[in-house]
Design a protein around this motif. Structure first.
Motif, short mmCIF file in Angstrom:
data_model
loop_
_atom_site.label_atom_id
_atom_site.label_comp_id
_atom_site.label_asym_id
_atom_site.label_seq_id
_atom_site.Cartn_x
_atom_site.Cartn_y
_atom_site.Cartn_z
N TYR A 246 32.55 -12.29 -12.57
CA TYR A 246 33.18 -11.07 -13.07
C TYR A 246 32.26 -9.85 -12.95
O TYR A 246 32.71 -8.71 -13.12
CB TYR A 246 33.57 -11.26 -14.54
CG TYR A 246 32.44 -11.70 -15.43
CD1 TYR A 246 31.59 -10.78 -16.02
CD2 TYR A 246 32.21 -13.06 -15.68
CE1 TYR A 246 30.54 -11.18 -16.83
CE2 TYR A 246 31.16 -13.47 -16.48
CZ TYR A 246 30.33 -12.53 -17.06
OH TYR A 246 29.28 -12.93 -17.85
N LEU A 247 30.98 -10.04 -12.66
CA LEU A 247 30.03 -8.93 -12.55
C LEU A 247 30.11 -8.29 -11.16
O LEU A 247 30.58 -8.91 -10.20
CB LEU A 247 28.61 -9.43 -12.78
CG LEU A 247 28.27 -9.93 -14.19
CD1 LEU A 247 26.84 -10.48 -14.21
CD2 LEU A 247 28.41 -8.81 -15.22
N PRO A 248 29.63 -7.03 -11.03
CA PRO A 248 29.53 -6.42 -9.70
C PRO A 248 28.62 -7.26 -8.79
O PRO A 248 27.64 -7.86 -9.24
CB PRO A 248 28.93 -5.04 -9.98
CG PRO A 248 29.22 -4.78 -11.42
CD PRO A 248 29.21 -6.11 -12.10
N ARG A 249 28.92 -7.27 -7.51
CA ARG A 249 28.21 -8.16 -6.60
C ARG A 249 26.71 -7.89 -6.52
O ARG A 249 25.92 -8.85 -6.43
CB ARG A 249 28.85 -8.08 -5.21
CG ARG A 249 30.19 -8.82 -5.17
CD ARG A 249 30.85 -8.71 -3.82
NE ARG A 249 32.11 -9.45 -3.80
CZ ARG A 249 32.99 -9.42 -2.81
NH1 ARG A 249 32.71 -8.69 -1.73
NH2 ARG A 249 34.10 -10.09 -2.87
N PRO A 250 26.25 -6.63 -6.53
CA PRO A 250 24.78 -6.44 -6.52
C PRO A 250 24.10 -7.08 -7.73
O PRO A 250 22.99 -7.62 -7.61
CB PRO A 250 24.63 -4.92 -6.53
CG PRO A 250 25.88 -4.41 -5.90
CD PRO A 250 26.95 -5.35 -6.38
N TRP A 251 24.75 -7.03 -8.89
CA TRP A 251 24.20 -7.69 -10.08
C TRP A 251 24.19 -9.20 -9.90
O TRP A 251 23.23 -9.88 -10.29
CB TRP A 251 25.02 -7.32 -11.31
CG TRP A 251 24.63 -6.00 -11.90
CD1 TRP A 251 25.25 -4.80 -11.74
CD2 TRP A 251 23.52 -5.76 -12.77
NE1 TRP A 251 24.59 -3.82 -12.44
CE2 TRP A 251 23.53 -4.38 -13.07
CE3 TRP A 251 22.51 -6.57 -13.29
CZ2 TRP A 251 22.55 -3.81 -13.90
CZ3 TRP A 251 21.55 -6.00 -14.10
CH2 TRP A 251 21.58 -4.63 -14.40
N ILE A 252 25.25 -9.73 -9.34
CA ILE A 252 25.30 -11.19 -9.11
C ILE A 252 24.20 -11.61 -8.16
O ILE A 252 23.52 -12.63 -8.37
CB ILE A 252 26.68 -11.60 -8.55
CG1 ILE A 252 27.80 -11.27 -9.54
CG2 ILE A 252 26.70 -13.10 -8.24
CD1 ILE A 252 29.19 -11.53 -8.98
N LEU A 253 24.00 -10.83 -7.09
CA LEU A 253 22.93 -11.13 -6.13
C LEU A 253 21.58 -11.18 -6.83
O LEU A 253 20.80 -12.12 -6.62
CB LEU A 253 22.91 -10.09 -5.02
CG LEU A 253 21.75 -10.17 -4.02
CD1 LEU A 253 21.75 -11.51 -3.28
CD2 LEU A 253 21.82 -9.01 -3.03
N ALA A 254 21.30 -10.19 -7.65
CA ALA A 254 20.01 -10.15 -8.35
C ALA A 254 19.86 -11.34 -9.29
O ALA A 254 18.83 -12.02 -9.30
CB ALA A 254 19.88 -8.83 -9.12
#
Length: 318
Positions: free
Chosen positions: A282-290
């Motif tokens: 559910y998080l933005p993809r850049p946050w998920i990547l990090a």
């Protein structure tokens, strides 16, 4: 002696850097399940790890090596699999749902089959068993034919490649990732052959066009399902990109050094990044990547704190 140790450390440093770049590519390819980032990373990321394993490979006693691989890497595989089954059951239960594996004892068969039966947060669990069995087979052959440029390998390697394509066209059913073993064997040999050949100036002219073709124009790979893109061409592009990353890891020095920490933790990141992506979708993809990179990295450091956790989860008996 000090100079020799420094040179050895530098050699291992580039290996960790290359692994780190590879594992970041793996995470990106799973965070972006479609689109350009997915296509770019899927064009080379899994071949990179098999090539690197072959590059570093040295023949060992056949029985002892097979036992070591199955016992210690197999223990790590089972430990992470059991851990994630428990975590998935707890998380889904807290949401009022059921874990992916909730029908016991029937689901034990799916877990034992592994490979193509494992999806969702377990989707990458094909890789380690495939690598284990491919390395055991490669070691047995290398013990008999130690020169990767010898005549025997010019028969074995094309045969493995042909079997890989035939199996990939025939099925995507893969117990314990074994469907991909013939292609993994070919890539292990290619990595070992590269180690013997070394870097040559002509590679700087040949590899970039092949890499660009693989990244932007040829179909990407799905090694888990035995899909190797266009025969020979897509894999040639993957090998070219991987070799350029190896060279950049040599040249990169301090600029690429941060990747070395990720490289040392690559096994744990491999196992744990998809669950992080799955549960935090559910998080933005850049946050998920990090988070899919940092959380497994922190887990790796925690597992390194004690000998039992290093043994069970990292496959390090000493």
């Amino acid at each position: 002696m000090g100079g020799e140790r420094a040179a050895a450390a530098q050699r291992y440093e580039w290996v960790d850097v290359a692994r780190g770049i590879g594992i970041v590519a793996v995470v990106i390819g799973h965070v972006w399940s479609r689109g350009l980032p997915h296509t770019l990373t899927y064009s080379f990321h899994m071949p990179l790890f098999f090539l690197l394993s072959g590059y570093l490979f040295r023949p060992k006693p056949i029985v002892a090596f097979a036992r070591s691989q199955i016992v210690w890497q197999g223990l790590s595989y089972c430990a992470f699999l059991a851990l994630l089954v428990a975590v998935d059951t707890l998380i889904e239960g807290s949401r009022g749902g059921r874990g992916i594996f909730h029908t016991w004892p029937q689901d034990l068969g799916r877990l034992a089959f592994g490979g193509s039966k494992l999806r969702g947060p377990f989707t990458v669990f094909w890789f380690v068993p495939c690598l284990i069995f491919a390395r055991i087979l490669f070691n047995a052959l290398a013990a008999r034919f130690p020169d990767p440029l010898g005549k025997a390998w010019w028969f074995i390697a094309p045969l493995a490649l042909a079997v890989a394509y035939l199996l990939g066209w025939a099925t995507d059913v893969s117990p314990l990732g074994l469907l991909t073993v013939p292609m993994a064997l070919f890539l292990l040999w290619a990595g070992a052959a590269l180690n013997v050949i070394g870097w040559r100036g002509w590679m700087l002219w040949l590899l970039p066009p092949l890499s660009i073709a693989g990244l932007f124009f040829l179909p990407a790979l799905n090694m888990k399902g035995g899909d190797y893109g266009w025969p020979l061409l897509s894999m040639a592009g993957a090998i070219a990109t991987s070799l350029l990353i190896f060279r950049a890891s040599h040249w990169g020095g301090g600029v690429l050094k941060p990747f070395s920490a990720l490289g040392r933790a690559s096994l744990v990141i491999m196992y744990l990044h998809v669950p992080v992506i799955h549960y935090l979708s559910y998080l933005p993809r850049p946050w998920i990547l990090a988070l899919a990179t940092v959380i497994p990295l922190l887990v790796y450091y925690l597992l390194n704190l004690t000998r039992p956790t290093r043994t069970v989860f990292l496959g390090q008996p000493k």
